[in-house]
Motif scaffolding. Sequence first.
Motif, PDB file in Angstrom:
ATOM      1  N   UNK A  97       5.954  -9.276  -3.396  1.00 12.65           N
ATOM      2  CA  UNK A  97       5.219  -9.004  -4.642  1.00 12.65           C
ATOM      3  C   UNK A  97       3.754  -8.729  -4.360  1.00 12.65           C
ATOM      4  N   UNK A  98       3.179  -9.474  -3.401  1.00 12.62           N
ATOM      5  CA  UNK A  98       1.782  -9.256  -3.035  1.00 12.62           C
ATOM      6  C   UNK A  98       1.582  -7.868  -2.438  1.00 12.62           C
ATOM      7  N   UNK A  99       2.559  -7.420  -1.630  1.00 14.18           N
ATOM      8  CA  UNK A  99       2.474  -6.086  -1.032  1.00 14.18           C
ATOM      9  C   UNK A  99       2.537  -5.001  -2.103  1.00 14.18           C
ATOM     10  N   UNK A 100       3.311  -5.218  -3.156  1.00 15.21           N
ATOM     11  CA  UNK A 100       3.389  -4.247  -4.248  1.00 15.21           C
ATOM     12  C   UNK A 100       2.120  -4.252  -5.095  1.00 15.21           C
ATOM     13  N   UNK A 101       1.478  -5.414  -5.196  1.00  8.70           N
ATOM     14  CA  UNK A 101       0.312  -5.532  -6.075  1.00  8.70           C
ATOM     15  C   UNK A 101      -0.974  -5.032  -5.432  1.00  8.70           C
ATOM     16  N   UNK A 102      -1.047  -5.066  -4.101  1.00  9.52           N
ATOM     17  CA  UNK A 102      -2.305  -4.732  -3.437  1.00  9.52           C
ATOM     18  C   UNK A 102      -2.584  -3.236  -3.534  1.00  9.52           C
ATOM     19  N   UNK A 103      -3.857  -2.911  -3.532  1.00  6.18           N
ATOM     20  CA  UNK A 103      -4.286  -1.520  -3.578  1.00  6.18           C
ATOM     21  C   UNK A 103      -4.282  -0.931  -2.166  1.00  6.18           C
ATOM     22  N   UNK A 104      -3.539   0.159  -1.998  1.00  8.52           N
ATOM     23  CA  UNK A 104      -3.529   0.851  -0.704  1.00  8.52           C
ATOM     24  C   UNK A 104      -4.927   1.330  -0.332  1.00  8.52           C
ATOM     25  N   UNK A 105      -5.623   1.826  -1.333  1.00 10.47           N
ATOM     26  CA  UNK A 105      -6.969   2.341  -1.088  1.00 10.47           C
ATOM     27  C   UNK A 105      -7.884   1.224  -0.566  1.00 10.47           C
ATOM     28  N   UNK A 106      -7.810   0.048  -1.205  1.00  9.60           N
ATOM     29  CA  UNK A 106      -8.638  -1.078  -0.781  1.00  9.60           C
ATOM     30  C   UNK A 106      -8.218  -1.583   0.594  1.00  9.60           C
ATOM     31  N   UNK A 107      -6.923  -1.607   0.840  1.00  7.43           N
ATOM     32  CA  UNK A 107      -6.423  -2.067   2.129  1.00  7.43           C
ATOM     33  C   UNK A 107      -6.947  -1.186   3.258  1.00  7.43           C
ATOM     34  N   UNK A 108      -6.974   0.114   3.017  1.00 11.75           N
ATOM     35  CA  UNK A 108      -7.468   1.034   4.042  1.00 11.75           C
ATOM     36  C   UNK A 108      -8.989   0.979   4.160  1.00 11.75           C
ATOM     37  N   UNK A 109      -9.657   0.842   3.029  1.00  7.07           N
ATOM     38  CA  UNK A 109     -11.135   0.822   3.057  1.00  7.07           C
ATOM     39  C   UNK A 109     -11.650  -0.364   3.860  1.00  7.07           C
ATOM     40  N   UNK A 110     -11.026  -1.529   3.695  1.00  6.09           N
ATOM     41  CA  UNK A 110     -11.511  -2.743   4.366  1.00  6.09           C
ATOM     42  C   UNK A 110     -10.611  -3.136   5.536  1.00  6.09           C
ATOM     43  N   UNK A 111      -9.945  -2.151   6.129  1.00  8.63           N
ATOM     44  CA  UNK A 111      -8.961  -2.423   7.175  1.00  8.63           C
ATOM     45  C   UNK A 111      -9.567  -3.150   8.376  1.00  8.63           C
ATOM     46  N   UNK A 112     -10.825  -2.833   8.725  1.00  7.52           N
ATOM     47  CA  UNK A 112     -11.418  -3.450   9.917  1.00  7.52           C
ATOM     48  C   UNK A 112     -11.626  -4.940   9.725  1.00  7.52           C
ATOM     49  N   UNK A 113     -12.258  -5.315   8.624  1.00  2.75           N
ATOM     50  CA  UNK A 113     -12.527  -6.747   8.410  1.00  2.75           C
ATOM     51  C   UNK A 113     -11.241  -7.496   8.075  1.00  2.75           C
ATOM     52  N   UNK A 114     -10.303  -6.830   7.385  1.00  2.00           N
ATOM     53  CA  UNK A 114      -9.021  -7.473   7.080  1.00  2.00           C
ATOM     54  C   UNK A 114      -8.260  -7.779   8.365  1.00  2.00           C
ATOM     55  N   UNK A 115      -8.174  -6.813   9.245  1.00  2.00           N
ATOM     56  CA  UNK A 115      -7.462  -7.023  10.512  1.00  2.00           C
ATOM     57  C   UNK A 115      -8.169  -8.046  11.393  1.00  2.00           C
TER      58      UNK A 115
ATOM     59  N   UNK B  73     -14.277   6.807  -5.082  1.00  2.00           N
ATOM     60  CA  UNK B  73     -15.145   6.013  -5.948  1.00  2.00           C
ATOM     61  C   UNK B  73     -14.452   5.577  -7.234  1.00  2.00           C
ATOM     62  N   UNK B  74     -13.135   5.770  -7.321  1.00  3.07           N
ATOM     63  CA  UNK B  74     -12.368   5.333  -8.490  1.00  3.07           C
ATOM     64  C   UNK B  74     -11.502   4.145  -8.091  1.00  3.07           C
ATOM     65  N   UNK B  75     -11.632   3.067  -8.815  1.00  2.00           N
ATOM     66  CA  UNK B  75     -10.895   1.844  -8.540  1.00  2.00           C
ATOM     67  C   UNK B  75      -9.401   2.070  -8.787  1.00  2.00           C
ATOM     68  N   UNK B  76      -8.575   1.710  -7.814  1.00  2.00           N
ATOM     69  CA  UNK B  76      -7.137   1.930  -7.947  1.00  2.00           C
ATOM     70  C   UNK B  76      -6.536   1.114  -9.081  1.00  2.00           C
ATOM     71  N   UNK B  77      -7.166  -0.006  -9.429  1.00  2.00           N
ATOM     72  CA  UNK B  77      -6.656  -0.802 -10.547  1.00  2.00           C
ATOM     73  C   UNK B  77      -6.657  -0.003 -11.844  1.00  2.00           C
ATOM     74  N   UNK B  78      -7.689   0.812 -12.043  1.00  2.00           N
ATOM     75  CA  UNK B  78      -7.746   1.644 -13.247  1.00  2.00           C
ATOM     76  C   UNK B  78      -6.704   2.754 -13.189  1.00  2.00           C
ATOM     77  N   UNK B  79      -6.491   3.302 -12.002  1.00  2.00           N
ATOM     78  CA  UNK B  79      -5.439   4.314 -11.851  1.00  2.00           C
ATOM     79  C   UNK B  79      -4.090   3.708 -12.227  1.00  2.00           C
ATOM     80  N   UNK B  80      -3.816   2.510 -11.732  1.00  2.00           N
ATOM     81  CA  UNK B  80      -2.547   1.851 -12.047  1.00  2.00           C
ATOM     82  C   UNK B  80      -2.445   1.514 -13.531  1.00  2.00           C
ATOM     83  N   UNK B  81      -3.567   1.207 -14.132  1.00  2.00           N
ATOM     84  CA  UNK B  81      -3.578   0.926 -15.569  1.00  2.00           C
ATOM     85  C   UNK B  81      -3.105   2.129 -16.363  1.00  2.00           C
ATOM     86  N   UNK B  82      -3.587   3.314 -16.011  1.00  2.00           N
ATOM     87  CA  UNK B  82      -3.189   4.519 -16.734  1.00  2.00           C
ATOM     88  C   UNK B  82      -1.780   4.970 -16.357  1.00  2.00           C
ATOM     89  N   UNK B  83      -1.367   4.714 -15.134  1.00  2.00           N
ATOM     90  CA  UNK B  83       0.025   4.972 -14.769  1.00  2.00           C
ATOM     91  C   UNK B  83       0.956   4.086 -15.594  1.00  2.00           C
TER      92      UNK B  83
END
Length: 526
Positions: free
Chosen positions: A67-85, A503-513
């Motif tokens: 469920x966490x994998x489905x909820x996370x933003x791909x865009x955010x995961x890629x943007x902060x990939x260095x510090x996350x890893x 520069x568009x938050x994926x949460x808002x994209x998901x909201x409109x989807x």
Amino acid sequence: MLEHFPFYLIIILIIILIIMLANRITVAYPVLLVITGLLISFVPGIPVLKIDPELIFIIFLPPLLYEAAWAISWKELWRWRRIICSFAFVVVFLTAISVAVVANSFIPGFSLALGFLLGGIVSPPDAVSAGAILKFIKGPKRLSSILEGESLLNDASSLIILRFALIAVATGQFIWQEAALNFVWMVVGGTGIGLLTGLIFKKLHKYLPTDVNMDIILTFVAPYAMYIVAEEFHCSGILSVVSGGLFLSYFRHHFLTGSSRLSAENVWQSIVFVLNGLVFMLIGLDLPEIVNALKTEGIGLYQATGYGLLITAVLIIGRIIAAYGAVITTIIASHFITVADRNPGWKGPFILGWTGMRGVVSLAAALSIPLTLSDGSPFPHRNLILYITFVVILATLLIQGLTLPYIIKKLSHTVYNDYRPEEETENHLRKALAKISMEYIEEHHKEKLNDSPHLKRLSSQWEVQLSLNEEESAMPEDIKAIYTKVLDKQRKLLLEKNKKKQDIDEELIRKYLHYIDLEEEKMKYK
């Protein structure tokens, strides 16, 4: 089991009441649930719960991670990939080493291998606790994104450390070459099996004549299949679930209908709500068994508690140091990597460093330690490791969990301009959706625009960006077909913007989807 069934039902009701109370007094519910479990465990006549670690690893972890994998933003995961890893792998490994050295130095009878085992158990922070706290506080988006991404990977890295440490304790030796090869196989094999299993389920959803109920059932079977298959091949089941979940999440609009997505989202939210509540309540309820086991080692409760608080201090200080180490690394990297932040500041890293609450994965890992070694002798200091783990979980939840909201409010952290302002973004998306809808209608169905009152109403809606009004008559099937095409165009536009507009938050994209799925569902009853 059956005689305790009413007790389990009461526990679920108590969980609901506690979470309602937590929301009311704005306290993270994991803190209250653990405390409540502790209090209940002292009530005379309460059944003593024996938590089977396999129950947590197989029943609880796969759906929670999926469920966490489905909820996370791909865009955010890629943007902060260095510090996350770095936090999910490097920091977890360094934390395990720090705990090993401190335990070996200050806890009598603790070898480096046992210390490394303890470090692997307590090293992964629990993002559920941090997420429950952050929902009450308007913190930086990047903070929650890093925590979510880290939580998907750090459980896997810590359990890999645990597996190697168990081998070292059992055999008395550690062969680095074999460990390195096994590590690579666990990571690569686990990820590959997760992706392959995800691909199979994607095909099942897409090509089998499934309905909404079947789709939901398949989403529940998928994480267990990913986990069990990977473990059978001696790979990381957790990495398998995470990689497979991320894969299916990315392609969710390619193989699931709008009805299936809406229904699955509601069902999964309810299931995860209950599972999260149960695991934190179980931590508190398990205290009597842990304390009773500790007495068999002849170690005093106060002394063992002191060891637990010492390890807690190592974890808190180590994570804060790691957060600032990441800042220094980022500043250095900014001279070579243009996307690196040249001025990350000091307040954000401190908040990130303070979000190190431990949770159910640590307890399950400690419980998974075997009772005996291969020669039949008792596993050294097993009960002490269990108690230290419990103290770490409780102390981090109370110390960091209760103070984190205050720290976030007190530190006037930098307002990061990672995304456009929300209102501006929503206006942009509404105009873009209205524009592409009108362009499609005028290009393909212009002749019907003047003849159909339904298309006139829809075009007016797009022009003024208002919600649909109730219809007095059913929408004709041909207009429904046109409107379905329009909604599909809107969905593709949003997915395209999510890829290209950083520069568009994926949460808002998901909201409109989500709005589009709702509109598609409403159309069935018009």
